[in-house]
Design a protein around this motif. Structure first.
Motif, mmCIF file in Angstrom:
data_model
loop_
_atom_site.group_PDB
_atom_site.id
_atom_site.type_symbol
_atom_site.label_atom_id
_atom_site.label_comp_id
_atom_site.label_asym_id
_atom_site.label_seq_id
_atom_site.Cartn_x
_atom_site.Cartn_y
_atom_site.Cartn_z
ATOM 1 N N LEU A 174 0.836 -1.212 0.000
ATOM 2 C CA LEU A 174 0.000 0.000 0.000
ATOM 3 C C LEU A 174 0.865 1.254 0.000
ATOM 4 O O LEU A 174 0.678 2.164 -0.821
ATOM 5 N N THR B 148 2.930 1.503 -3.268
ATOM 6 C CA THR B 148 2.082 1.851 -4.416
ATOM 7 C C THR B 148 1.707 3.322 -4.366
ATOM 8 O O THR B 148 1.738 4.025 -5.385
ATOM 9 N N TYR B 149 1.355 3.779 -3.178
ATOM 10 C CA TYR B 149 1.021 5.205 -3.034
ATOM 11 C C TYR B 149 2.176 6.082 -3.514
ATOM 12 O O TYR B 149 1.967 7.038 -4.264
ATOM 13 N N GLN C 184 -11.925 3.715 4.327
ATOM 14 C CA GLN C 184 -10.664 3.081 3.916
ATOM 15 C C GLN C 184 -9.501 3.478 4.819
ATOM 16 O O GLN C 184 -8.584 2.683 5.043
ATOM 17 N N ASN D 138 -5.314 8.599 -3.051
ATOM 18 C CA ASN D 138 -5.466 7.346 -2.307
ATOM 19 C C ASN D 138 -6.218 6.266 -3.080
ATOM 20 O O ASN D 138 -6.133 5.086 -2.738
ATOM 21 N N HIS D 139 -7.017 6.664 -4.080
ATOM 22 C CA HIS D 139 -8.065 5.806 -4.634
ATOM 23 C C HIS D 139 -7.529 4.460 -5.121
ATOM 24 O O HIS D 139 -7.928 3.397 -4.642
ATOM 25 N N TRP D 140 -6.612 4.477 -6.045
ATOM 26 C CA TRP D 140 -6.099 3.234 -6.609
ATOM 27 C C TRP D 140 -5.326 2.441 -5.561
ATOM 28 O O TRP D 140 -5.527 1.221 -5.399
ATOM 29 N N ALA D 141 -4.455 3.129 -4.829
ATOM 30 C CA ALA D 141 -3.611 2.437 -3.846
ATOM 31 C C ALA D 141 -4.472 1.762 -2.788
ATOM 32 O O ALA D 141 -4.234 0.604 -2.425
ATOM 33 N N GLN D 142 -5.500 2.441 -2.314
ATOM 34 C CA GLN D 142 -6.318 1.874 -1.253
ATOM 35 C C GLN D 142 -7.222 0.759 -1.773
ATOM 36 O O GLN D 142 -7.513 -0.197 -1.047
#
Lengths: 334, 334
Positions: free
Chosen positions: A8, A11-12, A301, B297-301
């Motif tokens: 996570l 990727t962020y 989330q 945050n959208h994709w990573a989360q």
């Protein structure tokens, strides 16, 4: 397999810059909302240069406007209001400042002198510019238009921050969208996105408060009754101390606000703030808090990240099975 | 302790409605971006009533505009293009349709008759309105202004969908912000937010394709070489089949688009779509895909949710320790 939390955070970082965007000018409501949607900070240099506060808030003017009106002042031995302190019995405690009411002029004298025995900071964060400091409110906008339009609401609180360069706000996060504007002096922000929660070593700490002893010394009085509260204990400026297995993955963003600069500090971002006085011998900022939106994915989330981290902390961890001569030692147990 | 995934899904539902918002009129760019920021769908009834397509797209007009131009048509035995099929050897396979090129008029004849041996569906999703169906493009807007302004980009693809009521699009998600507009007939959408990933029983399936056998029958030919791909195998319309331990927590949203209605289908939302023909004997819709923003945050989360779910699947699960007479049976092992 890489752990989900490691993945996570990495990727962020792959998808987001490790620096704060600088905008050429104030964003439109639409441009602002694009940053809110991404939950990403930005800074606009000199955005508040035309504010009356930017021109007028020198010490003499503040004294004239506020006079001997009593204001609430936080007092700490080291500038560590709302901070993690190692208690004499060894454990970490989250300590709130000693608070007094005193005439504004006395407070400003001490602040400018930077010589008071203890560190004073006006930082009540309770909409004080529309209350205690209402005499100064006409010098700043009653709202930030691009934020009001984008978020469909007026500011929930407008706060004045006034102190000297000994005060440091330790790493924490707020459930607000925050527009932060520097008026005098400078502030150094260290910012961390919500996904870096596993890096900040949040611990449930006992709370306490500085109280003034008979000899004037500030001592920590523990709140024996109060529930423990979750507090970030990792300090991005001492990254080798109080680490978690994820702290090394953090890429804190750093930005310095100078006089007139405006920062958008997105909801749920961790921030640590230190400061440097300007020519007038004090540091002063104003911030606007807007209620964050708990709907959509954002809150759910972000809470999930914490839940996963905490569940992992509670799992028993077994040493790796060793098949050769190598012995299982304490250092194998992460 | 409630599992983090359970808590995530429940928290999401506590903070979000289990129905699709209906707007009185087309949103402004700012209003639209507020929905994108929350990653929440909405519908606008009659939004496309004034489009030329809404007035003119009857069968005769389409025949006149498209004539015998060859178009790509997906052919399946049951209307199940891009769908999970139980293969004769027992395992689930993700099957793509047989595809042919045929004159548009032939395709429309079969579609209107709804009597062809196999089900035909024009659903190429490759920007076909600006290519194969360019003759029809002048009848729809070249872009959705509120989306273009809010997202700061033009549509990446404009797709025409034309078929009969036997076609069903099975549950899947797209990495696009999607504006979906109904022109003829109706579509029934079942929508699930990205946090419900643990409910949809995503499995790595072998892929295949329908091919036409000598007798005209459509049979599945497996792609022996291809990598397996992740596919949602839970069907919100058969909620007791192919469940995960989380499927019962899902609260699928249902909305029916009638002629002229517009749906915003947010990126990464699971959707299943079935359809009903209108007076002209076919179903027709147009959609606009806008690239989603992978930053923030959208994709990573969203990826994190899948990672946590998959890590949990891989964990050995031991039966509870039983201390009494009760025996450990297979049903104790979840």
């Amino acid at each position: 397999m890489t752990s989900p939390l490691t993945n996570l955070i990495n990727t962020y970082h792959e998808l987001n810059a490790s620096e704060v965007d600088e905008l050429e000018e104030e964003p439109s409501a639409l441009e602002f909302l694009q940053f809110v949607a991404k939950n990403r900070p930005f800074v606009v240099r000199h955005a508040a240069n035309s504010w009356t506060a930017s021109e007028k808030w020198v010490a003499d003017y503040l004294r004239q406007k506020m006079g001997s009106d009593k204001v609430k002042v936080a007092i700490t031995p080291l500038g560590n209001a709302d901070a993690v302190v190692q208690h004499s019995h060894g454990s970490l405690v989250f300590v709130e400042p000693h608070e007094i009411f005193e005439p504004f002029t006395d407070f400003l004298d001490d602040t400018q002198a930077s010589s008071s025995r203890h560190v004073k900071y006006a930082q009540t964060q309770n909409d004080n510019l529309r209350n205690e400091y209402a005499n100064l409110l006409p010098d700043v906008p009653t709202d930030i238009p691009f934020a009001r339009l984008a978020l469909g609401q007026s500011a929930d609180a407008i706060n004045l921050w006034l102190g000297d360069d000994r005060s440091v706000t330790s790493l924490h996060k707020d459930n607000y969208e925050n527009i932060y504007v520097q008026i005098r002096g400078q502030k150094d922000f260290v910012l961390m996105p919500p996904v870096e929660m596993p890096c900040v070593n949040e611990q449930l700490l006992q709370t306490g408060r500085y109280v003034s002893a008979d000899d004037g010394e500030l001592i920590v009085r523990l709140d024996e009754e109060a529930e423990r509260i979750p507090v970030a204990t990792w300090d991005p400026d001492e990254p080798e101390q109080r680490t978690t297995p994820y702290s090394h993955l953090a890429k804190p963003l750093r930005v310095t606000l100078r006089e007139g600069d405006l920062l958008y500090l997105p909801s749920m971002w961790y921030h640590k703030v230190s400061q440097r006085i300007g020519d007038e011998g004090f540091v002063c900022a104003v911030n606007y808090w807007y209620d964050m939106d708990f709907a959509g994915n954002h809150w759910a989330q972000t809470t999930f990240i914490r839940d996963v981290y905490q569940a992992e902390q509670m799992k028993p961890v077994y040493p790796k099975l060793e098949t050769g001569d190598e012995k299982v030692t304490a250092t194998n147990v992460v």
